[in-house]
Scaffold this active site. Sequence first.
Site, PDB file in Angstrom:
ATOM      1  N   ALA A   1       0.849  -1.189   0.000  1.00 39.73           N
ATOM      2  CA  ALA A   1       0.000   0.000   0.000  1.00 39.73           C
ATOM      3  C   ALA A   1       0.888   1.244   0.000  1.00 39.73           C
ATOM      4  CB  ALA A   1      -0.871  -0.013   1.257  1.00 39.73           C
TER       5      ALA A   1
ATOM      6  N   GLU B   1      -0.916  -9.365  -1.142  1.00 37.97           N
ATOM      7  CA  GLU B   1      -2.342  -9.636  -0.885  1.00 37.97           C
ATOM      8  C   GLU B   1      -3.150  -9.546  -2.172  1.00 37.97           C
ATOM      9  OE1 GLU B   1      -2.435  -6.676   2.373  1.00 37.97           O
ATOM     10  OE2 GLU B   1      -3.446  -8.253   3.493  1.00 37.97           O
TER      11      GLU B   1
ATOM     12  N   GLU C   1       4.045  -5.922   7.082  1.00 35.37           N
ATOM     13  CA  GLU C   1       3.192  -5.009   7.853  1.00 35.37           C
ATOM     14  C   GLU C   1       3.551  -4.936   9.336  1.00 35.37           C
ATOM     15  OE1 GLU C   1       2.106  -6.969   5.467  1.00 35.37           O
ATOM     16  OE2 GLU C   1       0.573  -5.978   4.262  1.00 35.37           O
TER      17      GLU C   1
ATOM     18  N   GLY D   1       0.378  -5.202   0.735  1.00 38.14           N
ATOM     19  CA  GLY D   1      -0.811  -5.190  -0.111  1.00 38.14           C
ATOM     20  C   GLY D   1      -0.538  -5.724  -1.511  1.00 38.14           C
TER      21      GLY D   1
HETATM   22  N1  3HC Z   1       4.590   3.540   0.035  1.00 41.86           N
HETATM   23  C1  3HC Z   1       5.074   4.734  -0.364  1.00 41.86           C
HETATM   24  N2  3HC Z   1       6.327   4.906  -0.794  1.00 41.86           N
HETATM   25  C2  3HC Z   1       7.118   3.838  -0.843  1.00 41.86           C
HETATM   26  C3  3HC Z   1       6.685   2.563  -0.444  1.00 41.86           C
HETATM   27  C4  3HC Z   1       5.353   2.429   0.014  1.00 41.86           C
HETATM   28  N3  3HC Z   1       4.841   1.261   0.408  1.00 41.86           N
HETATM   29  N4  3HC Z   1       7.689   1.689  -0.600  1.00 41.86           N
HETATM   30  C5  3HC Z   1       8.730   2.389  -1.076  1.00 41.86           C
HETATM   31  N5  3HC Z   1       8.384   3.690  -1.233  1.00 41.86           N
HETATM   32  C6  3HC Z   1       9.225   4.770  -1.753  1.00 41.86           C
HETATM   33  C7  3HC Z   1      10.362   5.093  -0.816  1.00 41.86           C
HETATM   34  O1  3HC Z   1       9.957   6.029   0.153  1.00 41.86           O
HETATM   35  C8  3HC Z   1      11.382   5.658  -1.766  1.00 41.86           C
HETATM   36  O2  3HC Z   1      11.004   6.968  -2.066  1.00 41.86           O
HETATM   37  P1  3HC Z   1      12.092   8.096  -2.248  1.00 41.86           P
HETATM   38  O3  3HC Z   1      12.931   7.659  -3.410  1.00 41.86           O
HETATM   39  O4  3HC Z   1      11.302   9.299  -2.451  1.00 41.86           O
HETATM   40  O5  3HC Z   1      12.860   8.074  -0.957  1.00 41.86           O
HETATM   41  C9  3HC Z   1      11.179   4.839  -3.033  1.00 41.86           C
HETATM   42  O6  3HC Z   1       9.867   4.289  -2.914  1.00 41.86           O
HETATM   43  C10 3HC Z   1      12.168   3.699  -3.190  1.00 41.86           C
HETATM   44  O7  3HC Z   1      12.180   2.940  -2.002  1.00 41.86           O
HETATM   45  P2  3HC Z   1      13.545   2.421  -1.345  1.00 41.86           P
HETATM   46  O8  3HC Z   1      14.525   3.533  -1.268  1.00 41.86           O
HETATM   47  O9  3HC Z   1      13.181   1.731  -0.093  1.00 41.86           O
HETATM   48  O10 3HC Z   1      14.043   1.398  -2.459  1.00 41.86           O
HETATM   49  P3  3HC Z   1      14.702  -0.028  -2.267  1.00 41.86           P
HETATM   50  O11 3HC Z   1      14.992  -0.529  -3.616  1.00 41.86           O
HETATM   51  O12 3HC Z   1      15.778   0.015  -1.259  1.00 41.86           O
HETATM   52  O13 3HC Z   1      13.557  -0.946  -1.620  1.00 41.86           O
HETATM   53  C11 3HC Z   1      11.386  -1.861  -1.351  1.00 41.86           C
HETATM   54  C12 3HC Z   1      12.386  -1.186  -2.291  1.00 41.86           C
HETATM   55  C13 3HC Z   1      11.902  -3.247  -0.942  1.00 41.86           C
HETATM   56  C14 3HC Z   1      10.080  -1.985  -2.061  1.00 41.86           C
HETATM   57  C15 3HC Z   1      11.235  -1.004  -0.068  1.00 41.86           C
HETATM   58  O14 3HC Z   1      10.945   0.320  -0.450  1.00 41.86           O
HETATM   59  C16 3HC Z   1      10.165  -1.441   0.863  1.00 41.86           C
HETATM   60  O15 3HC Z   1      10.388  -2.331   1.648  1.00 41.86           O
HETATM   61  N6  3HC Z   1       8.988  -0.784   0.816  1.00 41.86           N
HETATM   62  C17 3HC Z   1       7.943  -0.939   1.747  1.00 41.86           C
HETATM   63  C18 3HC Z   1       7.265  -2.274   1.631  1.00 41.86           C
HETATM   64  C19 3HC Z   1       6.176  -2.383   2.645  1.00 41.86           C
HETATM   65  O16 3HC Z   1       6.382  -2.237   3.829  1.00 41.86           O
HETATM   66  N7  3HC Z   1       4.949  -2.665   2.184  1.00 41.86           N
HETATM   67  C20 3HC Z   1       3.845  -2.856   3.034  1.00 41.86           C
HETATM   68  C21 3HC Z   1       3.075  -1.597   3.125  1.00 41.86           C
HETATM   69  S1  3HC Z   1       1.716  -1.735   4.240  1.00 41.86           S
HETATM   70  C22 3HC Z   1       0.512  -2.521   3.336  1.00 41.86           C
HETATM   71  O17 3HC Z   1       0.735  -2.916   2.235  1.00 41.86           O
HETATM   72  C23 3HC Z   1      -0.795  -2.664   4.025  1.00 41.86           C
HETATM   73  C24 3HC Z   1      -1.680  -3.660   3.372  1.00 41.86           C
HETATM   74  O18 3HC Z   1      -1.714  -4.816   4.156  1.00 41.86           O
HETATM   75  C25 3HC Z   1      -3.068  -3.169   3.173  1.00 41.86           C
END
Ligand code: 3HC
Length: 691
Positions: free
Chosen positions: A54, A96, A116, A93
């Site tokens: 998400a 999911e 999460e 997400g």
């Molecule tokens: N939402 C918004 N922005 C995000 C994001 C997200 N979920 N994931 C990454 N970004 C952004 C980062 O802030 C970054 O932005 P910036 O360049 O402006 O700083 C850009 O994307 C690149 O991210 P990284 O620097 O972290 O790039 P990497 O290549 O090192 O890693 C990644 C990529 C593995 C995808 C890592 O970004 C990551 O782990 N992201 C989060 C994943 C996550 O936690 N997802 C779960 C979200 S909660 C959810 O999904 C709820 C659901 O159950 C409903």
Amino acid sequence: MHGRIAILEIDNPPVNAGSHAVRTGIAEGIARATENRAEGAVLLGAGRCFVAGADLREFGQKLAPPDLPQVIALIEAAPFPVVAALHGVALGGGLELALGCDYRLADPAVELGLPEISLGIIPGAGGTQRLPRLIGGARAIEVICGGARISGAEALELGLVDVRADGPLLEAALAFLAETPRPKRRTLDLPPPGEVPGTLDAAEQRALRRGKGRPNVTEAIRLIRAAISGDAGTSAALADERAVFQRLRVGADAKALRYLFFAERRAGRVEGLDMGLARRIDSVAVIGGGTMGQGIARAFLAAGLSVTLVEQDAAALERALGGIAASLDAQVRKGRLGADARAERAALLTGTIEYDALAGCDLAIEAVFEDMKLKQDLLARLEAALPAGAIIATNTSYLDIDTMAAHLDDPGRVIGLHFFSPADIMPLLELVRAARTSDTALATGLKLARRLGKQPVVAGVAEGFIGNRIYAAYRHRAELLVLDGAAPEAVDRAIEDFGFAMGPLAVSDLSGLDIAWARRKRLAQEREQAGQAAAPRDPLVADLLCEAGRLGRKTGKGWYDYSGAEKGGRPAPRPDPDVAALIDRAREEAGITKQEFDPRSIQRQLLAAMVNEAACVMADGIAQRASDVDVTLANGYGFPRWRGGPLYWASGQDRGALLADLDALAQAMGPGHRTGPVDAILNDFQTRKEG
Ligand code: 3HC
Ligand code: NAI
């Protein structure tokens, strides 16, 4: 449309986060495919991955419809099969969404996961209900509560992915649909796979231990168990999950953890720095193969860099190489490293006592004894031995890098790369930008941090940089609390109750009391030379312990006694009556009246010490941003992540109460204490946070 197959491509760079626009786009795509009488659909991500979850930037507000569960319901209800074609990552997400499709096809290099929990929430779009039906409850607990990533190969084995796509993903997905009729298949209709009795309970116990009582972990386990039992019925369980997700999403833990998520990404950036200047690093030298040198070498080897380890004589070299080999062997034994990977790492390592061997190195880092003269001489030697332009790094904990580099022809090559012990495990890397550190050295350091998988934070030169400086102030306060009347175990317990894994005195015992002792002596000498009279109050007891040979765990005694029973493979700390007597004596000799401290005031004083020093660090321009301080403490010093870090925590406190704590701190520390501009820093911080 490709023939009768609809192609839905999610294109939301950089990571296809599931924003409102993405959710709407998928819903519309499914509707249009239905109108077009599609016989199947492929859902895939443009660019580097499927969907990274998400969009976390939306999580502070009400989520606009359609929400992800609604989008998934549309996919399930579509009159045609939907194939998720996965590459890069499918996280949160994103996974999911894929689990809501009828089939999953994946590039072999894909990584799947539900992170999460690390964000203070739980999967909120069916993850706790669909994943267990595919991989079983025990494994689902591991993946959801432990944040474990699943590789493409494992996903295939587990049945999480149906087909491995070799070659172009879209073509593979189209071929998969064309091959044979693919009936609709809802993950929610599948019965959970059978499990060996007891495995679910064991997984739950492990997860609870690791989860440190955080509410999202208990909720996730409860919901996974509900999916396995099926008692509640599918739609009730899904609604339950969503309600818990919505509640946690706006809770304190989740807010702090989201703040850290973005703070960590910001910390790796330096305004105006041209990252194009970064030099390519293939081959590195590590000088000094003690605790840190060995760990740093292991970190480089793990990242595939070739390492030349330099020691001062043959015996020390043999010890260092033997130490690295033993540690790699231990990792193989524990199943953390494959035999092939171990062999690859060993092949990348050479040892020497000759500096000629450094002629091909792109970067050298020194980790010799903490001694200015030794390090100055060594840096000059490295400048002579390394190719022109190679970066020279120091792992010093406290020493002034400007002074260290002053005598070099080109001090611009020098940067601090401050690793934490054990260097191959601890995520933090402080990059110290000395007055003359070049942009090339800094950009190279930042790029290297990423390659090593470390969390970089950029610091300026100061006694202890960001982390050790704040930590030293915190430890000092802890030691004074003991001198003034709090028992060592009461001090440690108070901050452990806040969420630290260990209190400051137990940590001192672990790393050895002699390190801080040497530092106190050096600082006293420096103060004397500078003719500076006022110093904060001397905590006395730590010195007395050292003088009595109680240097911590390594001597069996320190603040605690370690001669008793083991706990988790290590002797457990026991309060020691000898230490209590020594403290009483020190107090009497200094004419101090014993005070009573309740756990809350101990905790508040320890935090006040951190917050105050953090403000001093900010005022001195040692950290680029307040959030960098929080990133440092959360990644290198055990500050509980769900509290965001000392400044984030402080920004959420009643300001009056905090200022009163800071006054009490100043009183306790005595005349040489420096009060930081906490109020101003927090006002600025608050504005940025809200902006
Ligand atoms: N939402 C918004 N922005 C995000 C994001 C997200 N979920 N994931 C990454 N970004 C952004 C980062 O802030 C970054 O932005 P910036 O360049 O402006 O700083 C850009 O994307 C690149 O991210 P990284 O620097 O972290 O790039 P990497 O290549 O090192 O890693 C990644 C990529 C593995 C995808 C890592 O970004 C990551 O782990 N992201 C989060 C994943 C996550 O936690 N997802 C779960 C979200 S909660 C959810 O999904 C709820 C659901 O159950 C409903
Ligand atoms: P250590 O005492 O374990 O190792 C130092 C090593 O340097 C020894 O093996 C010694 O033989 C070698 N050495 C000394 N002079 C040398 C020379 N001229 N050429 C080659 N090798 C030489 O020390 P440790 O703990 O590894 O610390 C090293 C540095 O890292 C210090 O500056 C320390 O402040 C810093 N540091 C230490 C941390 C820790 O937790 N121990 C954490 C972060 C930084």
